[in-house]
Design an enzyme around this catalytic site. Structure first.
Site, PDB file in Angstrom:
ATOM      1  CD  GLU A 265       0.380 -26.141 -20.393  1.00  0.00           C
ATOM      2  OE1 GLU A 265      -0.121 -26.719 -19.414  1.00  0.00           O
ATOM      3  OE2 GLU A 265       1.363 -26.572 -21.020  1.00  0.00           O
ATOM      4  CB  CYS A 302      -1.878 -28.153 -17.430  1.00  0.00           C
ATOM      5  SG  CYS A 302      -0.680 -29.173 -18.288  1.00  0.00           S
TER       6      CYS A 302
END
Length: 524
Positions: A265, A302
């Site tokens: 990620e 994020c």
């Protein structure tokens, strides 16, 4: 509970000679005792060998045993009490309430995967019985289930020292799948990592797990991580961090004699769309809520809303005024590490010096060496189309508003965006027609579409997708949050015409106690 700075090699504590490295207090930049050992090549070899030895044992344990192991880890983490929270506060600069919530999330997702193991649905069990008299050729007996890949390396994340680190979602889902885990601890929070590693080790001992089921390896540079990713016994990698770090690991894994998957990620700016009717109805409230989302946790999520798109209108001007007012009141927050703070300052300076970008508002002046001052910027849709490089992620409490002349210009901006974790639509009934044009486009761009919310909360549930097309993740077919995360560490195996005694118990005739598809029909 005193910290020792030791490694955990196959659940055994190991101390190495030498100065090692120390954690840095996020708020002050001061070193924190003790010194932490740096793994040697012999340590990495020992951890990988132990994981390989443990794999056939651990992967074939009854599902109930693995479920109890995960639940025991959750209990041991909770039993650490304030000791864990206080150390994590020192190392990360995150507030107590945030870390207490993250600890709860960590324990809850371990228990969620324990439930997933017991349900057995993740095995995707299928039975297609033989038809020996089928013409023109007999049909064989075929049965399928998912099996674990093998030992997995997990890299701890900087921004979630608990929920995406030593016992975070990657570790929980890999252990649930039946894979031993070797964690490469993040150098920003080694004390927090040691405490959690101790909890996992105690849980493994209490539930009778093989010793190689877990190891924690430390090392401040890239060599330790590279050695783990390239070891032939490692069969998959979980990573949360920068695009540079993730792509470097992907290259290492791809260049192995036998390539392996890296579930990384990486970067995402999570576009937010302010549609006309919603903006007209609640511009001021949206402006205030926007800044609250941008500055949450110093913007170190994020899923931070790093890009906002809207059509030019008086309502948008009202939104800008409210957002600017809210940002000028935003108190700077301590960022996770000096390196992250420096990169954030560099990103903000890059936007501030771009001729096409205008500064709307800044937060209050920083008060500490790693305090992140919030900032809002804006530019026109035409200028964005001329130079879409401005969409590069700036990791911190800042965001860019793109003012579009009309819907066609907005769609042109969207067409230039990279893969993202999320997209958010703020809409009212009058926006349905516009939203219907956007949703099919966004489905191809992101892993999660929200309506009338903000992307900075990631619920841990069966239906959550925390992933998206590259570069938000390395593989847009996966998620790192929710029970589908277990799929990353499994692969299908089909058994043809095997005697019942050789079949896995979940595939034998009779009541297997799990959902299965038998001769094309779902059964319980």
């Amino acid at each position: 509970m005193a910290l020792t700075g030791e490694l955990f090699i196959a659940s055994t504590r190991v101390k190495r000679d030498g100065e090692g490295f120390r954690a840095i207090a996020a708020a002050t930049g001061a070193e924190i005792e003790p010194a932490f050992s740096v793994a040697t090549s012999e340590d990495i070899e020992a951890a990988c060998a132990a994981a390989e030895t443990a794999f056939p044992i651990y992967s074939n344990l009854p599902r109930e045993d693995r479920a109890k192991f995960l639940e025991a880890i959750a209990e041991e983490i909770e039993a650490l009490g304030d000791t864990l929270i206080e150390r994590a506060m020192q190392e990360s600069g995150l507030p107590q309430a945030r870390l207490a919530g993250e600890r709860g999330r960590t324990a809850n997702q371990l228990r969620l995967f324990a439930r997933e193991i017991r349900l057995g649905e993740y095995l995707r069990a299928r039975v297609d019985h033989a038809i020996p008299d089928r013409q023109p050729a007999p049909k064989p007996d075929l049965r399928l289930r998912m099996i674990p890949l093998g030992p997995v390396t997990v890299f701890g994340a900087s921004n979630f020292p608990l929920a995406f680190s030593v016992a975070g979602g990657d570790t929980a889902s890999a252990l649930a799948a039946g894979c031993p885990v070797i964690v490469k601890g993040h150098s920003a929070h080694p004390g927090t990592s040691e405490l959690v590693a101790g909890a996992i080790t105690r849980a493994a001992e209490k539930t009778g797990m093989p010793k190689g089921v877990f190891s924690l390896i430390n090392g401040a540079g890239n060599s330790v991580g590279s050695a783990l990713v390239t070891d032939p016994r490692i069969k998959a990698v979980g990573f949360t961090g920068s695009r540079g770090g993730g792509t470097a690991l992907m290259k290492l894994a791809a260049n192995r004699p036998v390539p392996i998957p890296v579930y990384a990620e990486m970067s995402s700016i999570n576009p937010v769309f302010l549609l006309p009717a919603a903006l007209e109805a609640r511009a001021e409230a949206l402006g205030t809520a926007y800044v609250a989302s941008v500055t949450m946790g110093a913007g170190q999520f994020c899923t931070n809303p790093g890009l906002v798109l809207a059509l030019q209108s008086p309502a948008l001007d009202r939104f800008v005024t409210a957002a600017s007012d809210a940002m000028t009141c935003a108190v700077p927050q301590t960022m996770l590490t000096p390196g992250i703070h420096k990169a954030y300052q560099s990103g903000v300076a890059r936007w501030a010096s771009a001729p096409a970008i205008k500064l709307l508002a800044e937060g209050q002046e920083p008060t500490g060496p790693t305090s992140g001052q919030g900032a809002l910027f804006t530019m026109t849709g035409a200028d964005f189309i001329a130079d879409p490089s401005h969409a590069e992620e700036v990791f911190g409490a800042t965001s860019l508003l793109v003012r579009c002349a009309d819907l066609d210009e907005m769609l042109k901006v969207v067409a230039l965006l990279e893969g993202q974790l999320t997209a958010t639509l703020h809409l009212d009934d009058g926006d349905t027609e516009v939203a219907q044009k956007l949703v099919p486009i966004l489905e191809r761009l992101v892993g999660r579409i929200l309506a009338n919310g903000w992307p900075t909360g990631v619920e841990v549930t069966d239906a959550m997708v925390h992933g998206g097309p590259y570069p938000s993740t390395a593989d847009g077919r996966s998620t790192s949050v929710g029970t589908l995360a277990i799929d990353r560490f499994l692969r299908p195996v089909s058994y043809q015409d095997l005697p019942a005694a050789l079949l896995p118990v979940e595939l034998r005739d009779g009541d297997a106690g799990i959902p299965r598809r038998i001769d094309g029909k779902p059964t319980l």
